[in-house]
Design an enzyme around this catalytic site. Structure first.
Site, PDB file in Angstrom:
ATOM      1  N   ARG A 163       0.792  -1.597  -0.082  1.00 28.30           N
ATOM      2  CA  ARG A 163      -0.004   0.115   0.273  1.00 28.30           C
ATOM      3  C   ARG A 163       0.901   1.355   0.014  1.00 28.30           C
ATOM      4  NH1 ARG A 163      -3.513  -0.340   4.931  1.00 28.30           N
ATOM      5  NH2 ARG A 163      -4.545  -1.827   3.926  1.00 28.30           N
ATOM      6  N   ARG A 167      -1.261   6.835  10.047  1.00 27.48           N
ATOM      7  CA  ARG A 167      -1.248   6.046   8.410  1.00 27.48           C
ATOM      8  C   ARG A 167      -1.709   7.157   7.435  1.00 27.48           C
ATOM      9  NH1 ARG A 167      -3.628   0.545   8.897  1.00 27.48           N
ATOM     10  NH2 ARG A 167      -2.609  -0.395  10.394  1.00 27.48           N
ATOM     11  N   LYS A 214      -2.900   1.282  15.345  1.00 22.74           N
ATOM     12  CA  LYS A 214      -2.815   2.266  14.221  1.00 22.74           C
ATOM     13  C   LYS A 214      -3.450   3.623  14.581  1.00 22.74           C
ATOM     14  CE  LYS A 214      -6.789  -0.119  12.373  1.00 22.74           C
ATOM     15  NZ  LYS A 214      -7.131  -1.101  11.288  1.00 22.74           N
ATOM     16  N   LYS A 229      -5.212   7.367  12.893  1.00 28.98           N
ATOM     17  CA  LYS A 229      -5.794   7.476  11.511  1.00 28.98           C
ATOM     18  C   LYS A 229      -6.160   9.218  11.516  1.00 28.98           C
ATOM     19  CE  LYS A 229      -7.247   3.187   9.940  1.00 28.98           C
ATOM     20  NZ  LYS A 229      -8.420   2.370   9.536  1.00 28.98           N
ATOM     21  N   CYS A 260     -14.802  -3.467   1.218  1.00 22.40           N
ATOM     22  CA  CYS A 260     -13.576  -3.949   1.727  1.00 22.40           C
ATOM     23  C   CYS A 260     -12.759  -4.831   0.588  1.00 22.40           C
ATOM     24  CB  CYS A 260     -13.164  -4.423   2.955  1.00 22.40           C
ATOM     25  SG  CYS A 260     -13.814  -6.064   3.482  1.00 22.40           S
ATOM     26  N   CYS A 299      -7.441 -11.101   1.746  1.00 22.77           N
ATOM     27  CA  CYS A 299      -7.155 -10.635   3.029  1.00 22.77           C
ATOM     28  C   CYS A 299      -7.546 -12.016   4.115  1.00 22.77           C
ATOM     29  CB  CYS A 299      -8.456  -9.889   3.422  1.00 22.77           C
ATOM     30  SG  CYS A 299      -8.522  -9.305   5.406  1.00 22.77           S
ATOM     31  N   CYS A 304     -15.258  -9.065   7.402  1.00 25.85           N
ATOM     32  CA  CYS A 304     -15.326  -9.434   8.950  1.00 25.85           C
ATOM     33  C   CYS A 304     -15.407  -8.265   9.815  1.00 25.85           C
ATOM     34  CB  CYS A 304     -13.763 -10.139   9.045  1.00 25.85           C
ATOM     35  SG  CYS A 304     -12.624  -8.598   9.378  1.00 25.85           S
ATOM     36  N   CYS A 324     -12.956  -2.283   7.712  1.00 26.95           N
ATOM     37  CA  CYS A 324     -12.077  -1.498   6.737  1.00 26.95           C
ATOM     38  C   CYS A 324     -12.908  -0.645   5.621  1.00 26.95           C
ATOM     39  CB  CYS A 324     -11.172  -2.442   5.755  1.00 26.95           C
ATOM     40  SG  CYS A 324     -10.196  -3.166   6.892  1.00 26.95           S
TER      41      CYS A 324
HETATM   42  S1  SF4 Z   1     -13.027  -5.649   6.996  1.00 29.76           S
HETATM   43 FE1  SF4 Z   1     -11.913  -7.616   7.393  1.00 29.76          FE
HETATM   44  S2  SF4 Z   1     -12.088  -8.697   5.474  1.00 29.76           S
HETATM   45 FE2  SF4 Z   1     -12.565  -6.757   4.938  1.00 29.76          FE
HETATM   46  S3  SF4 Z   1     -10.283  -6.379   4.287  1.00 29.76           S
HETATM   47 FE3  SF4 Z   1     -10.774  -5.308   6.361  1.00 29.76          FE
HETATM   48  S4  SF4 Z   1      -9.830  -6.859   7.720  1.00 29.76           S
HETATM   49 FE4  SF4 Z   1     -10.159  -7.896   5.500  1.00 29.76          FE
END
Ligand code: SF4
Ligand SMILES: Cc1cc2nc3c(=O)[nH]c(=O)nc-3n(C[C@H](O)[C@H](O)[C@H](O)COP(=O)(O)O)c2cc1C
Length: 1436
Positions: free
Chosen positions: A909, A978, A1068, A1070, A1294, A1300, A1339, A1343
């Site tokens: 990234r 970040r 982290k 932000k 995400c 991931c 998950c 993100c």
């Molecule tokens: S929300 Fe969870 S599944 Fe989606 S990118 Fe972030 S860590 Fe991975």
């Protein structure tokens, strides 16, 4: 067996199916509306398969050697099962197919499978064919199709004949030929020398018979359709036959586009010469629906074939309509649609120059075949050759004496001739066609010249002079019998023609088959001819390689064969399924990607004809390359390929790993004594394996020999010989074993004769009693551990301790139960727990502090060629450098089966403060995506780029290349500040400049000071540097990573982190900045949020309202974790911003939890301290008071698509990039489009890019002068589309699967599909243009900021999501759980009534999130810490 009594159809079928006693009988449920009361459960005790549940999948899984199988089904189900039918090859299976839709076109649809095929329309024939079918299936071990028109067999008909049915045994029957059987049933009545033959494939034979006799036509029914040879058929015909009329039963009129062609016809067209020799001059196929007057119909059909200008697509009778017939045509259409991806690419590439000879993409699958296309091509080709010869003869100006500019014409003609002999690429094709057009115009204008007229005779239209890319398209079935197939004819013709052969058999099917190589390898076959262009491609894997192959094939002056992979199980497969199948096939080497271009062959072998585009190859290809000495050349040319090929050939990596593991094991055992303790674990997330390792260390500390291995490594037979065994298993999915325990469990479950009497065992399970919170789901809690314990006891093993069950819900999680359980284990092993030396766990904090300012052993790890992975500690450290090590989860399973490690690669990234990228920066990212990544770029939810799939050998090069354009990846991830995200704000340049400068300054100020980044990636020259100046460039850069260590007073040089300290932050950090009325950065989601307060008169930013403690990450079912919206600190002036953030930063650095990473974010620090105490502490460090919050008005957190002009006259376009994934697809070649825009900008020095936090891209700062040109590029590559529904515009996901490592369910690949379904509902309620902020994550880490969405889906397990409702439209309010653990198939049913209510009951302009709160569907979440409160019981 003797059938003596009267029998009906089902009785006959039942008796037939008992010809062999071991027969396994299946039947499918009858489709509802066929109007036929048929009963497929012929024996009364067959196994029922549900039509809705892919019935043949089940059948295919159970066929095998020595097993006879009967399936009775109807034609729609059979058609949909087409991909499975391939897998029946080699099995003794009789498939009875009811022609319930009266559509006989299904019979030839299956013809390329080559299985014996019988057709029966009456009971006599059913008995005869049925007997033959079983005999063949058993003796020849092959599948047999028996098409039966159940409805035509009158249920009242009885079969009174005495019949001796034999019993067929596998071992008794010798191979059996059908030669002497009656392939065609002839009706009596025609005279001795009829001129017309009627071939009937419909139920109307008996009705046609008297009419045929009257018309003096010979009428035959097709009784056995396969095996089939035209020669034998012709031999049996009376010599007088000149015309053939084929009558095919059909449920609906054939579309006009496909007029006149049907696969059945191709059996006749196979050999034109044979027909010509027999003087047969007409073959016409007519379709009949439901006939009320058979006499009239046949008369018309016979008259038609005998007429001078016969109708090619006669359809008589009425359509047989039902929803099943509609579905039947739809099923055929959908198959075409899936495969249309390839055709679309061809169309895009060759546009007007494309000539698809057999119109494969035609609406009707049965229309034109490759054989037909090839025949047509050859015909046209001989005309073309005559034309070329004539042109060559005419290359004399004297012949054109009356034509003005005769010399010029001759010159043009001679150029035309050269073009016919040349290899033409697309541009040259266009040029040649311009030339052709020019010649034709001249010829047309000079028809008084004899030579011109001669030419025009052969070229009556410009068409004959044009140059085309000729393509034939067929399925792989077309190439079964290679030596005799159409493919062979095309290859040996040496003509300039291209073949696209689409293989749709999924690898998972092939893998299931016993013989995995039953298909001939067309590619190898073709390469053996040496003068054929060959490529193997897959549209769902590498689009670029596909395009290259198409282009190369087209320009190759000779035959080309392109094998294209498109695996699907049924026409309902989603692109995700196709994509995963494709990856598996490529990854396992089953479908290698390659190109073979004979033009590149030269004697020295330096120029290589063969290019391998994927890294794993299969054995046959490898052998071929070895034989041709090409593999050596290939590996010599590319060292990295050599490693990959070696990998596939010898698994060196695995061997090295094994060796290393053994060494470590030996070391471990050395010096230890006592009873050995074997510890096995199954764990997806690492909790289980960590416990196992800890137990082993504790065992070693008291002198026990302990080994730790994954359950995957257990050899079941050896288990019985082991003395003391401890199992740790966590719980995955819905009460399932984790991935690495599945195989062991299956084996253990299946082994009945294992004696474990001398085994002592203990089991500790890790689970979560609330993961599936409904009462009826309580059994899933720790299910694997419970099952394992029970099974071991059953196999007579002795427990060392009672079953231990860890629960995430306990105060200390699984540790609570474990602390009680472990002492019991030691006690039974006779070990005193007092002797244990507790080793302190090695935490993230330890890793950081011992890393020498983020170096660790990253350097060494990158140079370790024995694995694609790096050490887990280094994996934590590389995050600070912007790189995550991940593995491709789509292919984890297949690699495991192959015994190789997961496919590890890096995500990298970029730190891009302010989200602005120059054209040069865009281009380098694009280039790296192709060269070192997976061919795509991702715009992240923090408005930066990331690339996926970078192998560790490429990561240094990639980072250096990014830095060569002044992009770095330092602090893009890790426990640091970040990427700073700012609002895109296209319409106001002056304000944007101020906030992006602010973003940049913050980012630079809080950049870690370590020189590790420079040391690891940038220092010194590198052999892969594209420019020798790179090193200097890194050193002289303003800002960015630090290159010099600090000199201390004793002259030593050291790294110092004055702000961070060597342990960096607890987690982290932000910073987001926005400008009202926009909130496109979700200002309240980050640790620091800043809302710019602007003087409207001057557009000067007066300062910022600052908020602290926003954060999105949570853990399912862990109420100690929650999302939080930032709370107010107050107003700060621009010059104080950095000091204010620094104060927050220091409070967090010094107070954030360093023992529990799940509790380490600033949001928890603030709530633990209390907002007031926290604010006071910050102000104390800041040395100032925050001002009162200034008024502002925010309206939305979305992007606004389309063009705007700023106050300086520069133009900005916000382009929609679905979920930020920049990728080329046949529909939307967006990645190439942006690249073209960047190239244009670079060339003309106008414009740049901005990335948004909603993952879209702005084509920015374009001057009017270049606007039209840029718009044209955007249009061509489909990046200018703004016609999007409200919900799609505001949807975000995400990355999720496959890269991931934390994803529990699909997100980026699934959300677009779900949005399409949601769009349909919104459209139905008239809400297409209303936005609903909808977000999906794989998950709960959040993100894509799902907790602030009005509607969100949070991945919980495969295909399972928690649905959240009630977030604020502009990101001001958190949402709340509405329904837990919803299967993806049920989502629409849950959301639809909510949208309906919204449509009917909303206040004017009321947003969905506000509506569901107002009417009480969901309680509002007013503060993060109350996120888990007020969840309705019905949510579970
Ligand atoms: S929300 Fe969870 S599944 Fe989606 S990118 Fe972030 S860590 Fe991975
Ligand atoms: C996707 C997923 C599904 C889970 N399903 C269950 C379950 O069905 N039953 C249960 O008791 N625990 C379930 N859990 C909880 C885990 O077993 C538990 O968190 C465990 O500590 C994880 O250990 P690991 O890190 O070794 O995989 C599930 C966890 C996840 C992430």
């Amino acid at each position: 067996m003797t059938l003596t009594t009267a029998a009906t159809l089902s009785r006959v079928l039942a008796d037939l199916s008992q010809l062999n006693p071991q027969n396994k009988v299946y039947y499918t449920s009858v489709t509802k509306d066929t109007g036929v009361s048929s009963e497929y459960n012929v024996t009364g005790n067959g196994i029922q398969l549900l039509t809705s549940q892919d019935p043949f999948d089940n059948v295919v899984a159970h066929v095998g050697d020595g097993v006879l199988t009967t399936v009775t089904t109807e034609q729609l189900t059979a058609l949909k099962a087409l991909p499975h039918l391939y897998s029946l090859k080699g099995s003794s299976t009789v498939v009875n197919i009811d022609l319930n839709l009266q559509d006989y076109s299904i019979v030839p649809t299956f013809k390329d499978l080559g299985y014996p095929t019988f057709i029966s329309n009456d009971l006599d024939t059913v008995v005869a064919h049925g007997t033959l079918a079983y005999q063949l299936a058993i003796s020849n071990k092959e599948p047999v199709f028996h098409f039966i028109n159940f409805a035509a067999v009158d249920p009242a008909t009885v079969y009174n004949q005495e019949l001796d049915l034999p019993r067929f045994q596998f071992e008794e029957l010798a191979a059996f030929e059908l030669e002497n059987a009656e392939h065609f049933k002839t009706y009596p009545g025609a005279s001795a020398s009829p001129s017309t033959l009627v071939i009937n494939l419909s139920p109307y034979g008996p009705q046609f018979a008297p009419v045929a006799a009257k018309l003096n036509a010979l009428l035959v029914d097709i009784a056995i359709y396969r095996p089939w040879t035209l020669a034998q058929f012709l031999e049996a015909l009376p010599g007088s036959i000149r015309k053939i009329a084929i009558v095919e039963g059909s449920s609906k009129a054939v579309s006009t586009t496909g007029a006149g062609f049907d696969p059945l016809l191709l059996d006749f067209f196979d050999n034109f010469n044979a027909l010509a020799e027999r003087k047969i001059d007409q073959i016409i196929l007519s379709n009949v629906g439901r006939l009320s007057d058979a006499e009239a119909a046949l008369t018309q059909i016979v008259n038609n074939v005998q007429g001078a200008a016969p109708e090619q697509s006669l359809y008589l009778g009425e359509d047989i309509c039902s929803s099943s017939t509609a579905e039947y045509s739809e099923a055929i259409k959908n198959v075409i649609n899936l495969e249309a991806a390839y055709i679309k690419v061809l169309n895009q590439l060759f546009d007007g120059n494309l000539n698809v000879l057999n119109e494969y993409g035609n609406e009707c699958i049965n229309t034109k075949s490759p054989e037909y296309g090839f025949g047509a091509f050859l015909h046209a080709q001989s005309d073309r050759e005559a034309l070329v010869a004539q042109v060559k003869k005419s290359l004399d100006p004297a012949l054109f004496s009356t034509v003005p500019g005769a010399n010029e014409l001759v010159k043009l003609l001679s150029q035309w001739v050269s073009s016919t002999e040349a290899q033409l690429n697309e541009a040259q094709l266009n040029e040649a066609n311009d030339l052709a057009q020019e010649i034709y115009t001249i010829l047309q204008g000079n028809q008084d010249c004899e030579a011109v007229l001669e030419l025009l005779k052969l070229a009556p239209s410009v068409e004959q002079l044009l140059f085309r890319s000729h393509w034939l398209i067929g399925s792989d079935a077309w190439s079964y019998d290679l030596g005799n197939s159409g493919v062979h004819h095309v290859i040996t013709s040496k003509k300039n023609i291209n073949m696209l052969i689409i293989d749709s058999e999924p690898y998972s099917e092939v893998a299931k088959r016993e013989s995995k190589v039953h298909k001939k390898n067309v590619g190898l076959y073709a390469m053996n001819f040496h003068d054929v262009y060959v490529a193997s491609v897959a549209v769902y894997s590498s689009y670029t390689q596909l395009l290259t192959a198409f282009i190369e094939a087209s320009s190759f002056n000779g035959p080309s064969v392109i094998l294209a992979y498109l695996p699907y199980h049924s026409e309902r497969d989603t692109p995700i399924q196709v994509l995963k199948e494709t990856k598996n096939a490529i990854e396992s080497g089953y479908w290698p990607l390659y190109r073979y271009d004979p033009r590149k062959e030269d004697d020295s072998g330096e120029e290589l004809a063969f290019t391998l585009d994927s890294s794993v190859i299969r054995k046959e290809l490898q052998d071929f390359l070895d034989r041709e000495n090409k593999l050596t050349l290939l590996t010599r040319q590319s060292a990295e390929l050599a490693r990959n090929i070696e990998l596939s050939a010898t698994d060196v990596i695995t061997r090295k790993q094994e060796k290393r593991a053994k060494a470590a094991y030996d070391e471990l055992l050395e010096g230890l004594s006592g009873p050995p303790l074997h510890i096995y674990y199954a764990s997806d997330g690492g909790n289980g394996s960590a416990l196992a390792t800890r137990l082993a260390k504790r065992a070693a500390s008291v002198g026990l020999k302990a080994t730790v291995l994954s359950m995957d490594d257990i050899i079941l037979e050896d288990l019985a010989g082991e003395e003391n065994v401890v199992f740790f298993t966590s719980t995955a999915g819905q009460g399932e074993f984790p991935q690495d325990g599945k195989t062991f469990w299956e084996e253990l479950k299946g082994s009945t004769d294992l004696d474990l009497a001398s085994l002592n065992f203990a089991v500790f399970g890790l689970g979560d009693s609330q993961y599936w919170p409904r009462k009826e789901d309580a059994r899933y809690f720790n299910k694997p551990a419970k099952d394992l314990f029970g099974r071991l006891e059953l196999l007579t093993a002795k427990p060392l301790a009672p079953l231990g069950l860890g629960d995430d819900q306990d105060a200390d999680g699984f540790q609570t139960a474990y602390s009680e359980w472990e002492p019991k284990l030691w006690e039974s092993l006779g070990v005193s727990a007092d002797d244990m030396v507790e080793e302190k766990p090695y935490t993230n904090e330890d890793m950081k502090i011992n890393s020498n300012f983020l170096r660790g052993t990253i350097y060494e790890g990158l140079h370790d060629e024995s694995t694609l992975n790096i050490h887990p500690y280094d994996a934590q450290l590389t995050k600070f450098h912007g790189c995550y090590i991940q593995d491709d989860r789509d292919v984890r399973e297949i690699r495991k089966l192959q015994g190789i490690e997961p496919l590890y690669s890096f995500m990298c990234r970029v730190r891009l403060p302010g989200g602005i990228a120059t054209p040069d920066q865009w281009l380098i990212m694009d280039q790296l995506a192709d060269e070192t990544g997976n061919g795509t770029m991702k715009v992240t939810t923090r408005a930066t780029f990331q690339l996926h799939g970078i192998f560790k050998k490429d990561i240094k090069h990639a980072i250096r290349a990014m830095n060569s354009k002044l992009l770095d990846s330092l602090a893009a991830c890790g426990d640091v500040n970040r990427n700073v995200m700012v609002s895109a704000l296209p319409a106001n340049a002056k304000i944007h400049k101020q906030i992006s400068k602010m973003g940049y300054d913050i980012s630079e100020y809080f950049l870690p000071n370590t020189t590790a980044y420079y040391d690891l990636w940038l220092q010194g020259p590198d052999k892969r540097d594209e420019d020798p100046n790179w090193e200097k460039l890194f050193q002289t850069r303003d800002g960015g990573p630090n290159i010099k260590k600090t000199k201390l007073s004793d002259n030593s040089l050291v790294d110092i982190e004055p702000l961070y300290s060597p342990v960096y932050l607890p987690r982290k950090f932000k910073v987001n900045i926005t400008v009202p009325p926009y909130n496109d950065v979700d200002v309240w989601s980050s640790d620091i949020g800043m809302i710019a307060i602007v003087d409207p008169a001057t557009d000067i930013v007066l300062g910022y309202n600052m908020y602290a403690g926003g954060g999105m990450g949570t853990t399912h079912n862990n109420k100690k974790t929650y999302p939080r919206r930032g709370s107010l600190l107050g107003f700060v002036e621009p010059e104080d911003v950095i000091e204010a953030i620094k104060a927050v930063f220091i409070v967090q650095r010094d107070n954030g939890s360093r023992t529990d990473r799940k509790h380490a974010r600033l949001k928890y620090t603030i709530d633990d301290m209390g907002v007031d105490v926290f604010n006071a502490k910050v102000e104390e460090l800041f040395g100032k008071k925050f001002g009162p919050e200034r008024p502002f008005e925010i309206q939305s957190n979305c992007d606004y698509f389309g063009w705007v002009k700023d106050e300086n006259g520069l133009n900005h376009f916000t382009a929609f990039v679905e979920n930020g994934r920049l990728v080329d697809t046949p529909d939307k070649p967006q990645k190439t489009g942006f690249k073209k825009v960047a190239e244009y900008m670079k060339e003309h020095g106008s414009g740049d890019f901005r990335l948004t936090g909603n993952q879209h891209v702005l084509i920015s700062s374009v001057t009017d002068e270049h606007l039209d040109n840029i718009k044209a590029i955007m249009h061509k590559y489909v990046i200018d589309n703004t016609d999007l529904s409200g919900i799609r515009q505001t949807s975000t996901s995400c990355v999720g699967l496959p890269t991931c490592g934390l994803a529990m369910a699909e997100s980026e690949r699934y959300l677009p599909v779900l949005i399409t379904q949601l769009e349909d509902i919104l459209e139905e309620f008239g809400l297409r243009h209303d936005s609903v902020v909808t977000r999906m994550t794989g998950c709960p880490n959040g993100c894509a900021r799902p907790w602030l969405a009005e509607l969100a889906f949070i991945g919980k397990a495969p295909n399972t999501y928690n649905i959240m409702l009630g977030g604020g439209f502009y990101g001001e309010r958190l949402n709340k759980l509405y329904k837990a653990s919803v299967k993806d198939d049920d989502i629409i049913d849950i959301i639809k009534p909510l949208f309906k209510r919204w449509a009917l009951e909303r206040n004017e302009g009321e947003h969905f999130g506000d509506f569901v709160v107002r009417v009480g569907i969901i309680k509002p979440t007013l503060e993060g810490k109350y996120f888990h409160d007020d969840v309705s019981e019905e949510a579970f």
